[in-house]
Design a protein around this motif. Structure first.
Motif, short mmCIF file in Angstrom:
data_model
loop_
_atom_site.label_atom_id
_atom_site.label_comp_id
_atom_site.label_asym_id
_atom_site.label_seq_id
_atom_site.Cartn_x
_atom_site.Cartn_y
_atom_site.Cartn_z
N VAL A 130 0.75 -1.31 0.03
CA VAL A 130 0.04 -0.05 0.10
C VAL A 130 0.87 1.27 -0.11
CG1 VAL A 130 -2.09 -1.10 1.22
CG2 VAL A 130 -0.22 -0.16 2.47
N ASN A 131 0.27 2.37 -0.05
CA ASN A 131 0.91 3.55 -0.17
C ASN A 131 1.82 3.74 1.07
OD1 ASN A 131 -0.28 3.93 -2.90
ND2 ASN A 131 -0.94 6.07 -2.52
N CYS A 132 3.13 3.98 1.17
CA CYS A 132 3.90 4.51 2.33
C CYS A 132 5.20 4.98 1.80
CB CYS A 132 4.21 3.09 3.05
SG CYS A 132 4.98 1.79 2.08
N PRO A 133 6.08 5.50 2.42
CA PRO A 133 7.33 6.14 2.16
C PRO A 133 8.18 5.08 1.52
CG PRO A 133 6.62 6.89 4.21
CD PRO A 133 5.77 5.95 4.18
N GLU A 134 8.23 3.93 1.99
CA GLU A 134 9.08 2.85 1.50
C GLU A 134 8.73 2.56 -0.01
OE1 GLU A 134 9.10 2.58 5.83
OE2 GLU A 134 7.53 2.78 4.52
N TRP A 135 7.53 2.46 -0.26
CA TRP A 135 7.27 2.47 -1.57
C TRP A 135 7.98 3.15 -2.67
CZ3 TRP A 135 5.89 2.73 -6.68
CH2 TRP A 135 5.05 1.94 -7.29
N THR A 186 5.91 24.09 -9.25
CA THR A 186 7.34 24.60 -8.89
C THR A 186 7.51 23.77 -7.63
OG1 THR A 186 6.33 26.42 -7.75
CG2 THR A 186 6.68 26.67 -10.06
N GLU A 187 8.67 24.39 -7.13
CA GLU A 187 9.23 23.88 -5.60
C GLU A 187 8.35 24.23 -4.51
OE1 GLU A 187 11.37 27.71 -6.05
OE2 GLU A 187 10.77 25.99 -7.64
N GLN A 188 7.34 25.15 -4.96
CA GLN A 188 6.43 25.63 -4.04
C GLN A 188 5.34 24.78 -3.91
OE1 GLN A 188 7.03 28.47 -2.34
NE2 GLN A 188 8.87 28.95 -3.62
N ASP A 189 5.14 23.83 -4.73
CA ASP A 189 3.82 22.76 -4.74
C ASP A 189 3.85 21.77 -3.69
OD1 ASP A 189 1.48 23.88 -6.68
OD2 ASP A 189 3.34 24.06 -7.74
N ARG A 190 2.84 21.30 -3.10
CA ARG A 190 2.70 20.07 -2.37
C ARG A 190 1.58 19.32 -2.85
NH1 ARG A 190 5.81 20.91 2.17
NH2 ARG A 190 4.39 19.88 3.73
N ILE A 191 1.75 18.07 -3.15
CA ILE A 191 0.81 17.37 -3.96
C ILE A 191 0.35 16.37 -2.88
CG2 ILE A 191 0.41 16.16 -5.85
CD1 ILE A 191 3.27 17.26 -7.08
N CYS A 192 -1.08 16.22 -2.67
CA CYS A 192 -1.54 15.30 -1.76
C CYS A 192 -1.91 14.10 -2.91
CB CYS A 192 -2.82 15.76 -1.22
SG CYS A 192 -3.63 14.75 -0.03
N ILE A 193 -1.50 12.90 -2.48
CA ILE A 193 -1.61 11.69 -3.65
C ILE A 193 -2.21 10.51 -2.77
CG2 ILE A 193 -0.39 10.11 -5.06
CD1 ILE A 193 1.95 12.26 -4.81
N PRO A 194 -3.56 10.43 -2.96
CA PRO A 194 -4.49 9.68 -2.11
C PRO A 194 -4.46 8.48 -3.26
CG PRO A 194 -5.91 11.21 -2.98
CD PRO A 194 -4.59 11.70 -3.25
N VAL A 195 -4.21 8.63 -4.39
CA VAL A 195 -4.53 7.63 -5.44
C VAL A 195 -3.34 6.42 -5.24
CG1 VAL A 195 -5.57 8.99 -7.03
CG2 VAL A 195 -3.15 8.89 -7.25
N PRO A 196 -3.48 5.21 -5.79
CA PRO A 196 -2.34 4.23 -5.47
C PRO A 196 -1.13 4.48 -6.17
CG PRO A 196 -4.12 3.33 -6.71
CD PRO A 196 -4.54 4.55 -6.19
N PHE A 197 0.24 4.23 -5.49
CA PHE A 197 1.43 4.28 -6.26
C PHE A 197 1.51 3.15 -7.11
CE2 PHE A 197 3.28 6.38 -2.13
CZ PHE A 197 3.01 7.71 -2.61
N TYR A 198 0.84 2.04 -6.88
CA TYR A 198 0.86 0.89 -8.04
C TYR A 198 0.47 1.18 -9.22
CZ TYR A 198 -3.91 -0.53 -7.66
OH TYR A 198 -5.34 -0.40 -7.80
N HIS A 199 -0.31 2.45 -9.50
CA HIS A 199 -0.96 2.70 -10.71
C HIS A 199 0.05 3.87 -11.19
CE1 HIS A 199 -5.49 1.93 -10.90
NE2 HIS A 199 -4.58 0.77 -11.41
N CYS A 200 0.18 4.06 -12.55
CA CYS A 200 0.75 5.53 -12.97
C CYS A 200 0.07 6.63 -12.54
CB CYS A 200 0.66 5.26 -14.51
SG CYS A 200 1.90 4.59 -15.43
#
Length: 529
Positions: free
Chosen positions: A78-83, A215-229
């Motif tokens: 599942v989504n985690c930093p180790e992924w 840009t480097e100012q952006d912070r992206i919330c990623i609730p979609v799965p990492f296993y997908h593109c």
């Protein structure tokens, strides 16, 4: 303007020619003190300097463990930093990371482990009802190439890191080397492994990010799965190629956790399929969240209802939200709406072509390019087209023609202004809540049920998920047909939950064409509620 349904993305911004590791090095050197990764559930944080150091530590450990360029390293988590660390560390050394859907069960994971020849597997310990260690133990004996399994959150992770040396030499890499395999549900009963290069996915993530002005100012919330593109390319690679921050709100989608993460981490961008945004908007306390930092985001996976888009723009402050269209085989995005597109273009189309990519709409029978406004099969060509399906040259040749055009199987119309509408699917693919499901895989599996003589699987409309899975069954014994509970119990633990039929129809015979083919379209129409 040409009257043909053909267009290509011109751009003064050149394609990136480096590897993912080299691109990350540049981000680390440029923005060492900016945050790169935040895991909200655990509270762990990495600056770019720290993230780069941890990626290198894992890369050295993989080399010390005998992982070489071209070796397949699976990740079933599942989504985690180790992924994310595994994603960048494998790319750093040229190993091929194989994404495995966390919803897979033993039947599916065994196939992927064997088909890809995975030698080292990273896996979650457990999530919800999934006990990954128990499932790996069930199939490991039949996967001779699998020599090591490392569980995330287990002492084995630290033990692996402990093998690494202070210095390690990596093999020379080309940006065209394969570094990722993603399995797409197969029409032949088993998934196919779309094989992608540094050049494929790094550029796709970069240009998706360019079109929403990251840009480097952006912070992206990623609730979609990492296993997908969607997660690992449009999320992670779009972020690191722009010095932006990746924010993980939860291991899997949770609407409350997502909005809490946006509020707490002051996110500027939010991703999701339409059903995710609907779930967030429908939270009873939705109005209590401060989402004022949001400006953009990406909605993809299935068409966005107009009313949902209106609320996302007005109530979530995502005035620049973008719609993307693509497929795993094209890294994934080919078409995208732009920041200043109006509501109609964001809901009535899937955007226009990305920079450095070509798209055309052809007659499915002849391959001739259609006039604008005439429906046909959407095809795409360019840097984003996969290297091929892993070890399946015949399947690759069916999808990618000699001119290197990827045939999507989707019916589309190109408007005069170059924007594209998706109007249907040539194949019988079911899209349930953003998950692509091919009926043939489920049919092949259900043929093993003792009470089923024949089965046809179709997608029928569903208010929440867009489509749901209907199994039309001819029983072996008409006096003793299977129930829906029987069918679901047969699938339990062996097929991913989203593939399990939610409806069952018992039939004496299927409607047939003159040539003897089952008329699936008739089944869909007849049993659509």
């Amino acid at each position: 303007m040409t009257g043909l349904s053909y267009t290509h993305g011109t751009s003064p911004t050149v394609l990136l020619g480096d590897t993912i590791g080299a691109n990350l090095d540049r981000a680390v050197a440029t923005w060492p003190d900016r945050e790169a990764l935040v895991d909200v559930p655990s509270g762990r944080r990495w600056t770019y300097a720290q993230f780069g150091a941890d990626v290198d530590e894992l890369a050295r450990a993989l080399v010390a463990s005998g992982v070489a360029k071209g070796d397949r390293v699976g990740i079933w988590a599942v989504n985690c930093p180790e992924w994310v660390l595994v994603q960048y560390a494998t790319a750093r050394i040229g190993a091929i990371m194989v994404n495995i859907n966390p919803a897979y069960r033993t039947h599916e994971v065994e196939y992927v482990l064997k088909q890809a020849g995975i030698s080292l597997l990273f896996a979650s310990l457990s999530h919800k009802t999934s006990d990954y260690r128990a499932m790996v133990d069930q199939v490991r004996g039949s996967c001779p190439e699998l020599r090591e399994v490392v569980y995330i959150g287990d002492p084995g992770w630290q033990a692996l890191l402990g093998r690494g040396m202070a210095e390690a030499s990596y093999e020379e890499l080309s940006c065209d080397d394969p570094i990722n395999i993603q399995y797409t549900s197969g029409t032949t009963g088993f998934p196919k492994g779309a094989t992608l290069s540094h050049h494929n996915i790094l550029n796709n993530g970069y240009f998706v990010g360019e079109l929403i002005a990251y840009t480097e100012q952006d912070r992206i919330c990623i609730p979609v799965p990492f296993y997908h593109c969607f997660g690992m390319v449009m999320g992670n690679l779009a972020a690191t190629s722009h010095g932006a921050c990746m924010v993980i709100p939860a291991p899997s989608f949770d609407p409350k956790a997502t909005l809490e993460a946006v509020q707490q981490e002051r996110c500027t961008s939010l991703y999701g399929v339409p059903t995710m945004f609907i779930a967030e908007l429908n939270l009873p306390d939705f109005a209590s969240y401060d989402l004022s930092t949001l400006r953009t985001g990406i909605m993809a996976g299935s068409p966005c209802p107009v009313e949902v888009m209106k609320r996302v723009v007005a109530e979530m402050h995502m005035e620049e939200v973008s719609i993307c269209y693509g497929m795993t085989e094209t890294s994934p995005v080919s078409l995208q709406t732009r920041r200043d597109d109006d509501l109609e273009h964001r809901t009535g189309t899937v955007g226009r072509v990305l920079p450095h990519i070509e798209v055309k709409v052809v007659d499915p029978a002849t391959g001739v390019t259609q006039s604008r406004g005439v429906p046909g099969e959407l095809c795409t060509r360019g840097y984003s087209v996969m290297l091929g399906y892993w070890n399946e040259p015949e399947k690759t040749a069916e999808a990618v023609d000699p001119g290197r055009w990827m045939h999507t199987g989707d019916l589309a119309v190109m408007r005069e202004d170059g924007y594209v509408e998706i109007v249907g699917r040539i194949k019988d693919m079911i899209i349930r809540g953003g998950e692509n499901i091919y009926p043939r895989e489920i049919e092949e599996f259900l043929y093993g049920h003792p009470k089923i003589a024949d089965v046809q699987v179709v997608g029928v409309p569903h208010e929440r998920y867009g489509e749901e899975v209907l199994a039309c069954v001819i029983p072996r014994d008409p006096a003793d047909p299977p129930t829906l509970q029987d069918v679901r119990a047969f699938c339990e633990g062996r097929l991913a939950h989203y593939k399990v039929p939610s409806r069952l129809q018992i039939l004496e015979a299927f409607p047939m064409t003159v040539s003897g083919k089952v008329r699936k379209v008739e089944l869909r129409e007849k049993y659509a509620l």
